[in-house]
Design an enzyme around this catalytic site. Structure first.
Site, PDB file in Angstrom:
ATOM      1  N   GLU A 164      -5.211  -6.371  -4.691  1.00  0.00           N
ATOM      2  CA  GLU A 164      -6.237  -6.687  -3.689  1.00  0.00           C
ATOM      3  C   GLU A 164      -5.667  -6.697  -2.268  1.00  0.00           C
ATOM      4  OE1 GLU A 164      -9.885  -7.612  -4.189  1.00  0.00           O
ATOM      5  OE2 GLU A 164      -9.384  -6.735  -2.260  1.00  0.00           O
ATOM      6  N   GLY A 177      -6.318  -6.645   3.876  1.00  0.00           N
ATOM      7  CA  GLY A 177      -5.818  -8.028   3.931  1.00  0.00           C
ATOM      8  C   GLY A 177      -6.609  -8.958   3.038  1.00  0.00           C
ATOM      9  N   GLY A 202      -2.172 -10.528   8.213  1.00  0.00           N
ATOM     10  CA  GLY A 202      -1.785 -11.880   8.608  1.00  0.00           C
ATOM     11  C   GLY A 202      -1.412 -12.716   7.398  1.00  0.00           C
ATOM     12  N   LYS A 254       0.828  -1.230   0.000  1.00  0.00           N
ATOM     13  CA  LYS A 254       0.000   0.000   0.000  1.00  0.00           C
ATOM     14  C   LYS A 254       0.848   1.261   0.000  1.00  0.00           C
ATOM     15  CE  LYS A 254       0.436  -1.545   4.266  1.00  0.00           C
ATOM     16  NZ  LYS A 254       0.169  -2.825   4.851  1.00  0.00           N
ATOM     17  N   LYS A 269      -4.082   3.364   2.834  1.00  0.00           N
ATOM     18  CA  LYS A 269      -5.124   2.467   2.325  1.00  0.00           C
ATOM     19  C   LYS A 269      -6.324   3.277   1.841  1.00  0.00           C
ATOM     20  CE  LYS A 269      -3.657  -1.310   5.301  1.00  0.00           C
ATOM     21  NZ  LYS A 269      -3.706  -1.793   6.679  1.00  0.00           N
ATOM     22  N   GLY A 296       2.314  -9.621  19.003  1.00  0.00           N
ATOM     23  CA  GLY A 296       2.648  -9.588  17.575  1.00  0.00           C
ATOM     24  C   GLY A 296       1.673  -8.776  16.736  1.00  0.00           C
TER      25      GLY A 296
HETATM   26  N1  LIG Z   1       2.117  -8.979   6.966  1.00  0.00           N
HETATM   27  C1  LIG Z   1       0.843  -8.660   6.674  1.00  0.00           C
HETATM   28  O1  LIG Z   1      -0.092  -9.086   7.363  1.00  0.00           O
HETATM   29  C2  LIG Z   1       0.530  -7.807   5.471  1.00  0.00           C
HETATM   30  C3  LIG Z   1      -0.804  -7.512   5.176  1.00  0.00           C
HETATM   31  C4  LIG Z   1      -1.112  -6.749   4.055  1.00  0.00           C
HETATM   32  C5  LIG Z   1      -0.082  -6.285   3.256  1.00  0.00           C
HETATM   33  N2  LIG Z   1       1.213  -6.555   3.578  1.00  0.00           N
HETATM   34  C6  LIG Z   1       2.261  -6.033   2.713  1.00  0.00           C
HETATM   35  O2  LIG Z   1       2.926  -7.136   2.107  1.00  0.00           O
HETATM   36  C7  LIG Z   1       4.287  -6.813   1.871  1.00  0.00           C
HETATM   37  C8  LIG Z   1       5.161  -7.878   2.548  1.00  0.00           C
HETATM   38  O3  LIG Z   1       4.902  -7.876   3.931  1.00  0.00           O
HETATM   39  P1  LIG Z   1       5.452  -9.023   4.897  1.00  0.00           P
HETATM   40  O4  LIG Z   1       4.778  -8.827   6.205  1.00  0.00           O
HETATM   41  O5  LIG Z   1       5.355 -10.353   4.243  1.00  0.00           O
HETATM   42  O6  LIG Z   1       6.992  -8.593   5.039  1.00  0.00           O
HETATM   43  P2  LIG Z   1       8.201  -9.455   5.613  1.00  0.00           P
HETATM   44  O7  LIG Z   1       7.712 -10.563   6.457  1.00  0.00           O
HETATM   45  O8  LIG Z   1       9.158  -8.485   6.186  1.00  0.00           O
HETATM   46  O9  LIG Z   1       8.851 -10.116   4.295  1.00  0.00           O
HETATM   47  C9  LIG Z   1       9.547  -9.389   3.354  1.00  0.00           C
HETATM   48  C10 LIG Z   1      10.279 -10.355   2.425  1.00  0.00           C
HETATM   49  O10 LIG Z   1      10.887  -9.603   1.379  1.00  0.00           O
HETATM   50  C11 LIG Z   1      12.285  -9.885   1.341  1.00  0.00           C
HETATM   51  N3  LIG Z   1      12.951  -8.632   0.981  1.00  0.00           N
HETATM   52  C12 LIG Z   1      12.793  -7.411   1.544  1.00  0.00           C
HETATM   53  N4  LIG Z   1      13.558  -6.506   0.921  1.00  0.00           N
HETATM   54  C13 LIG Z   1      14.215  -7.173  -0.051  1.00  0.00           C
HETATM   55  C14 LIG Z   1      15.156  -6.778  -1.028  1.00  0.00           C
HETATM   56  N5  LIG Z   1      15.575  -5.522  -1.118  1.00  0.00           N
HETATM   57  N6  LIG Z   1      15.611  -7.719  -1.880  1.00  0.00           N
HETATM   58  C15 LIG Z   1      15.196  -8.993  -1.778  1.00  0.00           C
HETATM   59  N7  LIG Z   1      14.293  -9.427  -0.879  1.00  0.00           N
HETATM   60  C16 LIG Z   1      13.826  -8.516  -0.027  1.00  0.00           C
HETATM   61  C17 LIG Z   1      12.659 -10.366   2.736  1.00  0.00           C
HETATM   62  O11 LIG Z   1      13.805 -11.173   2.656  1.00  0.00           O
HETATM   63  P3  LIG Z   1      14.397 -11.920   3.973  1.00  0.00           P
HETATM   64  O12 LIG Z   1      13.410 -13.002   4.283  1.00  0.00           O
HETATM   65  O13 LIG Z   1      15.707 -12.457   3.541  1.00  0.00           O
HETATM   66  O14 LIG Z   1      14.491 -10.867   5.031  1.00  0.00           O
HETATM   67  C18 LIG Z   1      11.395 -11.143   3.118  1.00  0.00           C
HETATM   68  O15 LIG Z   1      11.437 -12.446   2.597  1.00  0.00           O
HETATM   69  C19 LIG Z   1       4.467  -5.390   2.403  1.00  0.00           C
HETATM   70  O16 LIG Z   1       4.317  -4.472   1.365  1.00  0.00           O
HETATM   71  C20 LIG Z   1       3.339  -5.250   3.401  1.00  0.00           C
HETATM   72  O17 LIG Z   1       2.943  -3.900   3.591  1.00  0.00           O
HETATM   73  C21 LIG Z   1       1.545  -7.304   4.664  1.00  0.00           C
END
Ligand SMILES: NC(=O)c1ccc[n+]([C@@H]2O[C@H](COP(=O)([O-])OP(=O)(O)OC[C@H]3O[C@@H](n4cnc5c(N)ncnc54)[C@H](OP(=O)(O)O)[C@@H]3O)[C@@H](O)[C@H]2O)c1
Length: 443
Positions: free
Chosen positions: A133, A138, A307, A109, A209, A191
């Protein structure tokens, strides 16, 4: 339009953290279900991470690497799923994919709120598309609803609880009478809040958002800067208690409303809503988005706003929509995306007419209430209710006032005058009240 993929569909997964690993799980565990339902099969060709060593459990199972560019450029990759987060590097990678004509699915976002219009435009130039989406709500299919299911409607308002962290904190404060700091600490332990929760509790995440949702709902370009934002950091437990006494619940709402013809009021702030408003029951990490369409009336979209698996659910649905060709076709034909629409005509916040909740700390001496009422009256603001508990004469006491509709600018002026009174100890707390539309009034 993006040409139909050959099977199995080659995927580059950028990021395998919370959301990315959920996507891997769904694609592996539901392979047969997805094939049966859609006739499609998928092949994850690359999984790009920052540090391969962190992913030892996937070594030899997933095609892990750290080279995002090579993954995007690979001819076997038809679609790119961006689940890394961040804006600078990520923006460049998405542009790279789009320039190659490869569709992109993203949950990001922040990136869309900052550069969505340019990225959509780039996708269009290269006859491909972006699906997003998972960027709002989420697992709740709100983007799909706004861009497909509700197309027949002129949308008049969209009101959402779209930040789980803030909702977890406010829910705890409401149910247990806890202060903000205590509720935040618990949210971190469980968390639900990050070590640095600023983006969430400041209201910025909700504003990003809202920028995306309002763009789609009202078919205008909305920038994050168009939105008036206040967070929950200063919400005091005592205000939650007083609000309850008056029949309200405090929620962090993201609000986009059509006011004065096509002017939009866009705001994120802690808001008092009636205890019988459906949004008042949205508790903990759940999200909900209320939408008012002129034909449909009120609709509520409720579910898990973040999540691993809920967000992955939205990503995989996007993947399927793109692969089936429905998403690229809608992206091509519909003039609802911000690169095909005009900038929003935004109602300045000071001109917004809203009801307010005020909590003053006043000395209990004769004439103090009259002085306060006069300051409000001078600015054209009339009182709806006044609440004060008994105290000893001369003591400072909280006085709670709710007002009828008044301009925000007039309220600011009245508050300056009130806080200058010798009988009032500043600062006076001011929260807005949102009345539910008549359709849902209690009969
Ligand atoms: N978590 C949620 O519930 C949620 C909900 C809605 C939207 N989102 C969105 O979804 C996206 C991902 O969120 P997340 O919670 O899954 O994040 P996360 O757990 O921090 O995972 C990020 C992943 O991207 C990799 N990464 C980050 N920077 C990188 C780079 N420069 N080059 C290569 N790999 C890179 C990381 O590698 P490593 O594993 O090696 O660190 C990790 O595997 C974000 O935009 C977030 O706003 C998340």
């Amino acid at each position: 339009v993006t040409s139909p993929p050959t099977e199995p569909i080659g995927i580059a997964l950028l990021g395998c953290g919370v959301v990315g690993s959920g996507v891997v799980r769904i694609l592996a565990e539901q392979r047969e279900l997805l094939r049966r339902r859609t006739g499609l099969t998928f092949d994850v060709r690359h999984v790009v991470v920052r540090d391969v060593k962190k992913h030892a459990e996937h070594a030899g199972i997933l095609p892990l690497s750290t080279d995002a560019q090579a993954a995007i450029d690979d001819k076997r990759v038809w679609i790119v799923l961006e689940l890394m987060g961040g804006t600078d590097v990520t923006g460049e990678l998405i542009e790279r994919a789009l320039r190659l004509g490869k569709p992109v699915v993203t949950a990001n976002k922040s990136l869309l709120a900052e550069k969505g219009t340019q990225l959509f435009s780039l996708a269009r130039q290269h006859e491909t598309c972006i699906a997003f989406e998972a960027s709002c709500g989420g697992g709740i299919p709100i983007i799909h609803a706004l861009s497909t299911g509700l197309l027949a409607n002129r949308i008049d308002a969209l009101v959402g609880i779209v930040n789980g962290t803030s909702n977890v904190i406010l829910t705890r404060m409401t149910r247990s009478g806890w202060g903000y700091e205590q509720a935040l600490d618990e949210a971190k332990q469980l968390g639900f809040a990050e070590a640095d929760p600023t983006l969430d509790v400041s209201g910025r995440d909700a504003a990003q958002k809202l920028a995306i949702l309002a763009s789609l709902a009202f078919n205008v370009q909305v920038a994050e800067a168009d939105i008036h934002v206040e967070g929950i950091e200063l919400v005091d437990a005592v205000d939650i208690t007083f609000a309850r006494e008056l029949g309200y619940v405090v929620k962090l709402l993201a609000i986009a409303e059509r006011r004065d013809a096509d002017r939009l009021s866009l705001r994120v702030h802690p808001t008092l809503i009636h205890a019988d408003d459906v949004l008042s029951d949205v508790a903990g990490s759940f999200n909900a988005i209320s939408v008012w369409g002129h034909a449909l009336g009120h609709a509520l979209f409720y579910g898990r706003g973040a999540g691993q698996m809920p967000t992955a659910s939205a990503v995989v649905s996007d993947l399927i929509g793109v692969a089936l060709g429905t998403t690229p076709l809608a992206f091509k034909r519909l003039k609802i995306f911000p690169d095909t629409t005009a900038p929003a005509d935004v109602l300045p916040f000071e001109q917004l007419e809203t009801r307010s909740y005020l909590r003053l700390t006043a000395r209990d001496v004769p004439g103090v209430l009259a002085e306060i009422a006069e300051a409000l009256g001078r600015n054209g603001i009339s009182l709806s209710a006044v609440l004060q508990h008994e105290v000893d004469r001369g003591q400072h006491v909280p006085v709670v006032i709710t007002t009828h509709l008044a301009r925000e600018g007039s309220m600011r002026q009245a508050l300056r005058e009130i806080d200058a009174l010798t009988t009032v100890r500043p600062p006076t707390v001011c929260l807005r009240i949102m009345d539910q539309p008549k359709e849902f009034g209690v009969s």
